[in-house]
Design a protein around this motif. Structure first.
Motif, PDB file in Angstrom:
ATOM      1  N   LEU B 115       0.813  -1.211   0.000  1.00  0.00           N
ATOM      2  CA  LEU B 115       0.000   0.000   0.000  1.00  0.00           C
ATOM      3  C   LEU B 115       0.849   1.264   0.000  1.00  0.00           C
ATOM      4  O   LEU B 115       0.556   2.222  -0.694  1.00  0.00           O
ATOM      5  N   ARG B 116       1.914   1.257   0.806  1.00  0.00           N
ATOM      6  CA  ARG B 116       2.661   2.488   0.977  1.00  0.00           C
ATOM      7  C   ARG B 116       3.589   2.741  -0.200  1.00  0.00           C
ATOM      8  O   ARG B 116       3.578   3.805  -0.805  1.00  0.00           O
ATOM      9  N   GLU B 117       4.372   1.730  -0.562  1.00  0.00           N
ATOM     10  CA  GLU B 117       5.405   2.000  -1.544  1.00  0.00           C
ATOM     11  C   GLU B 117       4.856   2.132  -2.956  1.00  0.00           C
ATOM     12  O   GLU B 117       5.519   2.648  -3.837  1.00  0.00           O
ATOM     13  N   SER B 118       3.632   1.665  -3.165  1.00  0.00           N
ATOM     14  CA  SER B 118       3.026   1.903  -4.468  1.00  0.00           C
ATOM     15  C   SER B 118       2.234   3.206  -4.453  1.00  0.00           C
ATOM     16  O   SER B 118       1.589   3.555  -5.421  1.00  0.00           O
ATOM     17  N   ARG B 119       2.261   3.892  -3.314  1.00  0.00           N
ATOM     18  CA  ARG B 119       1.551   5.167  -3.158  1.00  0.00           C
ATOM     19  C   ARG B 119       0.081   5.038  -3.545  1.00  0.00           C
ATOM     20  O   ARG B 119      -0.450   5.806  -4.325  1.00  0.00           O
ATOM     21  N   ALA B 120      -0.555   4.017  -2.999  1.00  0.00           N
ATOM     22  CA  ALA B 120      -1.964   3.810  -3.299  1.00  0.00           C
ATOM     23  C   ALA B 120      -2.824   4.899  -2.676  1.00  0.00           C
ATOM     24  O   ALA B 120      -3.797   5.358  -3.263  1.00  0.00           O
ATOM     25  N   LEU B 159      -7.820  -2.584   2.014  1.00  0.00           N
ATOM     26  CA  LEU B 159      -8.260  -1.767   0.875  1.00  0.00           C
ATOM     27  C   LEU B 159      -9.712  -1.349   1.029  1.00  0.00           C
ATOM     28  O   LEU B 159     -10.061  -0.188   0.793  1.00  0.00           O
ATOM     29  N   ALA B 160     -10.540  -2.315   1.434  1.00  0.00           N
ATOM     30  CA  ALA B 160     -11.969  -2.020   1.566  1.00  0.00           C
ATOM     31  C   ALA B 160     -12.200  -0.980   2.653  1.00  0.00           C
ATOM     32  O   ALA B 160     -12.991  -0.052   2.486  1.00  0.00           O
ATOM     33  N   ALA B 161     -11.482  -1.130   3.768  1.00  0.00           N
ATOM     34  CA  ALA B 161     -11.660  -0.183   4.871  1.00  0.00           C
ATOM     35  C   ALA B 161     -11.152   1.200   4.472  1.00  0.00           C
ATOM     36  O   ALA B 161     -11.786   2.206   4.774  1.00  0.00           O
ATOM     37  N   LEU B 162     -10.015   1.243   3.769  1.00  0.00           N
ATOM     38  CA  LEU B 162      -9.474   2.537   3.345  1.00  0.00           C
ATOM     39  C   LEU B 162     -10.423   3.256   2.404  1.00  0.00           C
ATOM     40  O   LEU B 162     -10.560   4.476   2.454  1.00  0.00           O
ATOM     41  N   LEU B 193     -10.726   9.303   1.517  1.00  0.00           N
ATOM     42  CA  LEU B 193      -9.320   9.354   1.132  1.00  0.00           C
ATOM     43  C   LEU B 193      -9.213   9.277  -0.381  1.00  0.00           C
ATOM     44  O   LEU B 193     -10.111   8.761  -1.050  1.00  0.00           O
ATOM     45  N   ILE B 194      -8.122   9.791  -0.903  1.00  0.00           N
ATOM     46  CA  ILE B 194      -7.911   9.682  -2.344  1.00  0.00           C
ATOM     47  C   ILE B 194      -7.084   8.425  -2.595  1.00  0.00           C
ATOM     48  O   ILE B 194      -5.943   8.321  -2.150  1.00  0.00           O
ATOM     49  N   MET B 195      -7.700   7.467  -3.263  1.00  0.00           N
ATOM     50  CA  MET B 195      -6.996   6.221  -3.584  1.00  0.00           C
ATOM     51  C   MET B 195      -6.613   6.262  -5.054  1.00  0.00           C
ATOM     52  O   MET B 195      -7.480   6.349  -5.924  1.00  0.00           O
ATOM     53  N   HIS B 196      -5.333   6.177  -5.333  1.00  0.00           N
ATOM     54  CA  HIS B 196      -4.894   6.218  -6.731  1.00  0.00           C
ATOM     55  C   HIS B 196      -5.183   4.897  -7.431  1.00  0.00           C
ATOM     56  O   HIS B 196      -5.590   4.861  -8.580  1.00  0.00           O
ATOM     57  N   HIS B 197      -4.925   3.788  -6.758  1.00  0.00           N
ATOM     58  CA  HIS B 197      -5.172   2.476  -7.362  1.00  0.00           C
ATOM     59  C   HIS B 197      -5.295   1.460  -6.235  1.00  0.00           C
ATOM     60  O   HIS B 197      -5.056   1.793  -5.070  1.00  0.00           O
ATOM     61  N   PHE B 198      -5.688   0.261  -6.580  1.00  0.00           N
ATOM     62  CA  PHE B 198      -5.895  -0.784  -5.572  1.00  0.00           C
ATOM     63  C   PHE B 198      -4.835  -1.867  -5.739  1.00  0.00           C
ATOM     64  O   PHE B 198      -4.975  -2.728  -6.602  1.00  0.00           O
ATOM     65  N   PRO B 199      -3.789  -1.864  -4.940  1.00  0.00           N
ATOM     66  CA  PRO B 199      -2.818  -2.957  -5.036  1.00  0.00           C
ATOM     67  C   PRO B 199      -3.349  -4.198  -4.315  1.00  0.00           C
ATOM     68  O   PRO B 199      -3.545  -4.172  -3.104  1.00  0.00           O
ATOM     69  N   VAL B 200      -3.607  -5.241  -5.072  1.00  0.00           N
ATOM     70  CA  VAL B 200      -4.206  -6.455  -4.510  1.00  0.00           C
ATOM     71  C   VAL B 200      -3.131  -7.530  -4.388  1.00  0.00           C
ATOM     72  O   VAL B 200      -2.417  -7.805  -5.350  1.00  0.00           O
ATOM     73  N   ALA B 201      -3.035  -8.132  -3.205  1.00  0.00           N
ATOM     74  CA  ALA B 201      -2.058  -9.196  -2.995  1.00  0.00           C
ATOM     75  C   ALA B 201      -2.666 -10.532  -3.400  1.00  0.00           C
ATOM     76  O   ALA B 201      -3.819 -10.821  -3.084  1.00  0.00           O
TER      77      ALA B 201
END
Lengths: 238, 367
Positions: B115-120, B159-162, B193-201
């Motif tokens: 989440l952090r390093e992809s700047r989601a 992701l859902a909570a964010l 919050l502004i979410m740029h994208h959803f990084p899914v594991a």
């Protein structure tokens, strides 16, 4: 004098219910099993479930749970967890590990102690289960014969279930899903009352199908079970 | 010793062999094929920023909370972002209470990295006053039940909570332009919050001698598998993070194959999260309409105009509309998270006191 069974037999009971009053009963023996307790002059219920009675004088409370409470005489599936000089430590899903003495096998002597690696699946019976002590297991019947007890074949798969489902698999009339599947497919099954059942068949797919069908049938009513079974059998034939 | 034996999962020899043998003929114990994901359900709590994810038997809760803090000195205009994990022994007896185990730390790190390093999450939009006050977003992940593949479930829950979390709106005003007002949620609509994208594991397990690849391993498969690989991707196909910690080695071609499969799965999961969030948002909007009765709606509208000019009027207008669940959310002005403020009235919250407190907190941070 034959005592009249409690009028709560086959009814749902909850902790605190008094099922029998001993003060107005003549001299007679009662056998109490899981979930019941004598409290002065009355027999009290200690857990929620169905009260069962067996002639002439046996009472117990039946319920379905994930954990197993060991009681003497049960046939269970156990997993060997550790080996000690005197005992094997066996997990039977109970609150404590059970002891299986190394000599409690048919013709067991100090010379021929069986070797079980960790993770061996055993079909054993509970010999004693006292509060505060580890339950004791045995791989012999009362006559000292191996009977059906012992190591299960190193194939097949052990599925987990609730104790209620395990009991219904062993009940008569037989569990409808199990019976229906048995007519169409050939497989072996070993059910432990502690909420485990082991299924073996020639093909892995059969094992998976039987195991999952039984697990799924727990939450279905009798009618739903029949519908589910029909659907399942049709899908096999395709 | 004995307790530890009883608590750890010990699989029978039968089960281990069976899982490997069945995989050779392309089936798994729960009836799935090697590349089938388990059933995923996403639910939301009654409050914004809470989610509950169920993946097969695995269950994870996530809570997102925000607090105004001083930013890090090297990033004065970025909000902060932290993930905390809680592994309860109720989920799995092998989790010990108290200190986090290796798996807890690994899970936190993987989710954090994704989440952090992809700047989601857009951290710059969390800045309130550069160098002085930013929003600190905290995600708490609670494992409720461990049915295997906690990483994916926790990542989806986060992701859902964010994406449902909303922070109160802040404005800076006053004579010196340094007075901060945090608007209660019933006065001004809180901001998402502004979410740029959803990084899914997406996690893969490698089982058996031939290293057969399975997606979304269960608890039992995790016990048998020789190694695992977690790839974090978004719908654009960008690889945000890969975790391959120890275990059996895998070929480069296998990793590429895994990434291709993962990007397909990531797309499916993202659309599931998005549709769940959307239905939550529509429900939330409906709830809002029901909550206000006509008279209070009018007073709210009037209040809206007043409050920007005078902070004090808020106290009154909030008391008027006490039927609109204000009691819990009336606190004003900075330090949303500090409990001692809750007992004070809103009048205490006006500028002078607030300035003092800010100093004291900054001191505490410095030390």
């Amino acid at each position: 004098m034959e005592a009249k069974p409690s009028n709560l037999v086959d009814q749902l009971v909850v902790p605190g219910d008094v099922i029998l009053d001993l003060s107005n009963m003549a001299n007679q023996t009662l056998k109490l099993s899981g979930g019941l307790r004598q409290d002065g002059d009355s027999i009290c219920v200690m857990k929620a479930g169905k009260l069962r009675f067996m002639k002439p004088n046996k009472y117990w409370v039946e319920s379905s749970q994930k954990r197993y409470v060991p009681s003497a005489g049960d046939n269970v599936l156990g997993v060997v967890v550790d080996t000690k000089p005197e005992n094997f430590l066996v997990d039977i899903k109970g609150p404590a590990l059970a002891f299986l003495p190394v000599l409690s096998f048919e013709g067991g002597t100090r010379r021929n102690i069986p070797k079980f690696e960790v993770g061996t699946l055993l079909y054993v019976s509970v010999v004693s289960a006292n509060p505060g002590m580890n339950p004791e297991l045995s791989c012999m019947d009362v006559n000292g014969k191996a009977a059906e007890y012992g190591v299960l074949k190193e194939e097949g798969y052990m599925f987990e279930s609730s104790t209620g489902l395990a009991r219904s698999l062993l009940s008569s009339p037989p569990h409808p899903v199990l019976e229906g599947l048995g007519k169409k497919l050939s497989f072996e099954i070993a059910v432990g009352i502690n909420g485990r059942f082991w299924v073996n068949a020639l093909q892995s797919s059969t094992v998976i199908l039987v195991g999952n069908a039984i697990q799924k049938s727990e939450s279905l009513s009798l009618v739903q079970q029949k519908i589910y079974l029909e659907k399942l059998l049709k899908s096999i034939q395709l | 010793m004995e307790q530890r034996l009883a608590n750890s999962l010990i699989m029978t020899v039968n089960e281990k062999k069976f899982i490997e043998n069945a995989l050779v003929s392309d089936i798994r114990v729960d009836g799935r094929r090697p590349f089938d994901y388990r059933n995923l359900t996403i639910r939301f709590g009654s409050e914004d920023g809470s989610s509950e994810v169920q993946l097969g038997k695995t269950q994870v809760l996530a809570f997102v909370t925000g607090q105004l803090v001083q930013p890090y000195r090297d990033r004065p205009n970025e909000g902060t972002f932290a993930i905390y994990t809680e592994f309860s022994p109720m989920a799995d007896p092998s989790f010990e209470p108290g200190r986090p185990g290796d798996s807890a730390i690994e899970l936190g790190r993987i989710v954090d990295r994704g989440l952090r390093e992809s700047r989601a999450v857009d951290t710059e939009s969390l800045c309130v006053i550069a160098g002085k006050l930013v929003w600190s977003i905290r995600i708490d992940l609670h494992i409720i039940d461990n049915g295997g593949n906690l990483v994916d479930a926790a990542n989806i829950a986060a992701l859902a909570a964010l994406s449902t979390f909303r922070r109160p709106e802040c404005t800076i005003g006053g004579e010196d332009g340094q007075e901060l007002t945090v608007h209660p949620p019933d006065v001004r609509e809180p901001l998402p919050l502004i979410m740029h994208h959803f990084p899914v594991a997406v996690t893969f397990g490698f089982i058996g001698k031939e290293n057969i690849v399975v997606i979304d391993p269960t608890h039992y498969e995790e016990e048998v598998m020789g190694g695992s690989l977690t790839a974090t991707l978004n719908t654009n196909g960008d690889v945000c993070a890969i975790q391959k910690a120890g275990g059996d080695g895998v070929l480069q071609s296998v990793i590429m194959q895994c990434l291709r499969i993962a990007s397909v799965k990531a797309g499916d999961i993202t659309s599931k999260i998005k549709s769940a969030v959307e239905s939550y948002n529509t429900q939330r909007a409906l709830r809002k309409i029901k909550r206000h009765n006509p008279s209070s709606a009018v007073s709210n509208a009037a209040k809206h105009n007043e409050e920007s000019t005078q902070v004090n009027t808020e106290t009154k207008s909030i008391q008027q509309s006490s039927d609109t669940n204000t009691s819990a959310s009336t606190h004003d002005v900075t330090n949303i998270g500090s409990p001692e403020q809750q007992s004070k009235t809103l009048k205490d919250a006006v500028k002078p006191k607030h300035k003092k407190r800010k100093k004291s907190t900054s001191n505490a941070n410095a030390s």
